[in-house]
Design a protein around this motif. Structure first.
Motif, mmCIF file in Angstrom:
data_model
loop_
_atom_site.group_PDB
_atom_site.id
_atom_site.type_symbol
_atom_site.label_atom_id
_atom_site.label_comp_id
_atom_site.label_asym_id
_atom_site.label_seq_id
_atom_site.Cartn_x
_atom_site.Cartn_y
_atom_site.Cartn_z
ATOM 1 N N LEU A 107 -23.629 49.201 20.399
ATOM 2 C CA LEU A 107 -23.840 49.852 21.698
ATOM 3 C C LEU A 107 -24.846 49.056 22.520
ATOM 4 C CD1 LEU A 107 -23.955 53.645 20.724
ATOM 5 C CD2 LEU A 107 -22.165 52.463 21.994
ATOM 6 N N ALA A 108 -25.882 48.554 21.857
ATOM 7 C CA ALA A 108 -26.898 47.764 22.567
ATOM 8 C C ALA A 108 -26.280 46.492 23.146
ATOM 9 C CB ALA A 108 -28.057 47.428 21.624
ATOM 10 N N GLU A 109 -25.386 45.874 22.389
ATOM 11 C CA GLU A 109 -24.740 44.651 22.889
ATOM 12 C C GLU A 109 -23.978 44.920 24.181
ATOM 13 O OE1 GLU A 109 -22.326 42.254 20.367
ATOM 14 O OE2 GLU A 109 -23.522 42.734 18.593
ATOM 15 N N PHE A 110 -23.446 46.129 24.302
ATOM 16 C CA PHE A 110 -22.678 46.474 25.501
ATOM 17 C C PHE A 110 -23.535 47.234 26.524
ATOM 18 C CE2 PHE A 110 -19.263 45.327 22.717
ATOM 19 C CZ PHE A 110 -18.305 44.797 23.566
ATOM 20 N N GLY A 111 -24.855 47.222 26.327
ATOM 21 C CA GLY A 111 -25.745 47.845 27.298
ATOM 22 C C GLY A 111 -25.649 49.358 27.319
ATOM 23 N N LEU A 112 -25.306 49.959 26.173
ATOM 24 C CA LEU A 112 -25.092 51.411 26.136
ATOM 25 C C LEU A 112 -26.077 52.125 25.210
ATOM 26 C CD1 LEU A 112 -21.178 51.369 25.822
ATOM 27 C CD2 LEU A 112 -22.488 52.010 27.849
ATOM 28 N N GLU A 113 -27.150 51.437 24.773
ATOM 29 C CA GLU A 113 -28.017 52.035 23.753
ATOM 30 C C GLU A 113 -28.603 53.371 24.189
ATOM 31 O OE1 GLU A 113 -28.428 49.325 25.481
ATOM 32 O OE2 GLU A 113 -30.488 48.580 25.508
ATOM 33 N N ARG A 114 -28.891 53.500 25.491
ATOM 34 C CA ARG A 114 -29.513 54.744 25.948
ATOM 35 C C ARG A 114 -28.524 55.906 25.998
ATOM 36 N NH1 ARG A 114 -30.517 54.694 30.804
ATOM 37 N NH2 ARG A 114 -29.438 52.767 31.254
ATOM 38 N N LEU A 115 -27.245 55.586 25.909
ATOM 39 C CA LEU A 115 -26.223 56.635 26.037
ATOM 40 C C LEU A 115 -25.660 57.066 24.685
ATOM 41 C CD1 LEU A 115 -24.331 55.090 29.078
ATOM 42 C CD2 LEU A 115 -26.100 56.835 29.090
ATOM 43 N N ALA A 116 -26.270 56.566 23.597
ATOM 44 C CA ALA A 116 -25.705 56.778 22.254
ATOM 45 C C ALA A 116 -25.427 58.253 21.959
ATOM 46 C CB ALA A 116 -26.637 56.194 21.195
ATOM 47 N N ASP A 117 -26.342 59.126 22.375
ATOM 48 C CA ASP A 117 -26.220 60.528 21.991
ATOM 49 C C ASP A 117 -25.598 61.415 23.074
ATOM 50 O OD1 ASP A 117 -27.337 60.109 19.388
ATOM 51 O OD2 ASP A 117 -29.208 59.685 20.432
ATOM 52 N N ARG A 118 -25.117 60.784 24.146
ATOM 53 C CA ARG A 118 -24.410 61.542 25.192
ATOM 54 C C ARG A 118 -22.992 61.843 24.752
ATOM 55 N NH1 ARG A 118 -25.894 59.599 30.556
ATOM 56 N NH2 ARG A 118 -28.149 59.683 30.509
ATOM 57 N N GLN A 119 -22.489 62.955 25.257
ATOM 58 C CA GLN A 119 -21.080 63.264 25.009
ATOM 59 C C GLN A 119 -20.200 62.353 25.877
ATOM 60 O OE1 GLN A 119 -20.334 67.448 25.529
ATOM 61 N NE2 GLN A 119 -21.364 67.957 23.607
ATOM 62 N N TYR A 120 -19.040 62.077 25.349
ATOM 63 C CA TYR A 120 -18.115 61.169 26.037
ATOM 64 C C TYR A 120 -17.836 61.644 27.463
ATOM 65 C CZ TYR A 120 -13.965 58.514 27.137
ATOM 66 O OH TYR A 120 -13.070 57.694 27.760
ATOM 67 N N ARG A 121 -17.662 62.956 27.637
ATOM 68 C CA ARG A 121 -17.293 63.472 28.966
ATOM 69 C C ARG A 121 -18.395 63.262 29.999
ATOM 70 N NH1 ARG A 121 -18.171 69.973 28.471
ATOM 71 N NH2 ARG A 121 -20.059 69.825 27.229
ATOM 72 N N GLU A 122 -19.624 62.956 29.539
ATOM 73 C CA GLU A 122 -20.722 62.736 30.482
ATOM 74 C C GLU A 122 -20.830 61.292 30.950
ATOM 75 O OE1 GLU A 122 -24.066 65.839 29.005
ATOM 76 O OE2 GLU A 122 -23.603 64.241 27.602
ATOM 77 N N LEU A 123 -20.014 60.408 30.408
ATOM 78 C CA LEU A 123 -20.110 58.988 30.756
ATOM 79 C C LEU A 123 -19.342 58.697 32.047
ATOM 80 C CD1 LEU A 123 -19.458 57.397 27.237
ATOM 81 C CD2 LEU A 123 -21.645 58.075 28.254
ATOM 82 N N SER A 124 -19.799 57.673 32.774
ATOM 83 C CA SER A 124 -19.043 57.228 33.949
ATOM 84 C C SER A 124 -17.814 56.450 33.485
ATOM 85 C CB SER A 124 -19.916 56.330 34.822
ATOM 86 O OG SER A 124 -20.073 55.072 34.198
ATOM 87 N N GLY A 125 -16.913 56.165 34.408
ATOM 88 C CA GLY A 125 -15.707 55.412 34.058
ATOM 89 C C GLY A 125 -16.030 54.060 33.436
ATOM 90 N N GLY A 126 -16.980 53.351 34.034
ATOM 91 C CA GLY A 126 -17.347 52.027 33.515
ATOM 92 C C GLY A 126 -18.012 52.104 32.154
ATOM 93 N N GLU A 127 -18.859 53.136 31.969
ATOM 94 C CA GLU A 127 -19.518 53.317 30.658
ATOM 95 C C GLU A 127 -18.496 53.649 29.578
ATOM 96 O OE1 GLU A 127 -23.682 55.018 32.621
ATOM 97 O OE2 GLU A 127 -22.186 56.419 31.832
ATOM 98 N N ALA A 128 -17.540 54.508 29.944
ATOM 99 C CA ALA A 128 -16.507 54.892 28.979
ATOM 100 C C ALA A 128 -15.692 53.662 28.578
ATOM 101 C CB ALA A 128 -15.609 55.964 29.587
#
Ligand SMILES: Nc1ncnc2c1ncn2[C@@H]1O[C@H](COP(=O)(O)OP(=O)(O)O)[C@@H](O)[C@H]1O
Ligand SMILES: [Mg+2]
Length: 198
Positions: A107-128
């Protein structure tokens, strides 16, 4: 893997492409380009083995595991981001601790480390979409097929994704990316232009 004289048409319509002769090698990132409707997604489906080409043959030596990252990301709404990336590791038989460690690193490699514990439905299109790419990497496939990965991303994030695809290929995966984005094309090691096969 090798394509020999591959061509495809749907029903009685005109051939989308024909006489495609290419050998795809581990360590390379292939940008699959061509205008909208030229058959990029169809070619990915042929590479995956889901669509049998109208003409020619696909020789799949050395390709066992195929992973496809869809154009429209499809995760599980109430599962967390990290769950999506841990699952393929767990399926490969590693311990929960190890799966979590690897998933967080990815997740860190893809710049998503801060979103690890978020639910999928809370992510933006690009994050998803980046999450689905991270999951694609976790699957440890021999062949990774990616359809238009940077379409929903800003330039900086797109460059991160392009760089990750390159790093993944260097670990021994064949990466094929259908794209409109000239930056993804420039980041690839090889280009397959469907306009050359019309
Ligand atoms: N399952 C199908 N049946 C019939 N026509 C299809 C099917 N899938 C795609 N097509 C058509 O084939 C053409 C190429 O589609 P596609 O491979 O999605 O192009 P691209 O990904 O380059 O935009 C389009 O005209 C599309 O409408
Ligand atoms: Mg497409």
């Amino acid at each position: 893997m090798t394509l020999q004289q591959v061509g495809h048409r749907f029903g009685q319509r005109v051939m989308l492409f024909h006489d495609v002769n290419v050998t795809l090698q581990a360590g390379h990132v292939y940008a699959l380009v061509g205008p909208s409707g030229s058959g990029k997604s169809t070619m990915l489906s042929i590479l995956a083995g889901w669509t049998t080409p109208t003409e020619g043959e696909v020789l799949r030596h050395g390709v066992w595991r195929v992973n496809w990252v869809f154009q429209n990301p499809c995760g599980v709404a109430r599962r967390t981001a990290i769950d999506h990336v841990m699952l393929p590791y767990l399926a490969q038989g590693v311990t929960v601790e190890c799966a979590e460690r690897r998933a967080r690193a990815l997740l860190a490699e893809f710049g998503l480390e801060r979103l690890a514990d978020r639910q999928y439905r809370e992510l933006s299109g690009g994050e998803a979409q980046r999450l689905m790419l991270a999951r694609g990497v976790a699957c440890n496939a021999d062949l990774l097929l990616v359809d238009e990965p940077t379409a929903q991303l800003d330039i900086h994030t797109a460059d991160t994704v392009n760089a990750r695809l390159g790093a993944l290929a260097r670990r021994g995966t064949i990466v094929v990316v259908a794209t409109h984005d000239h930056r993804t094309r420039d980041a690839a090691t090889d280009v397959i232009d469907l306009e050359d096969y019309q």
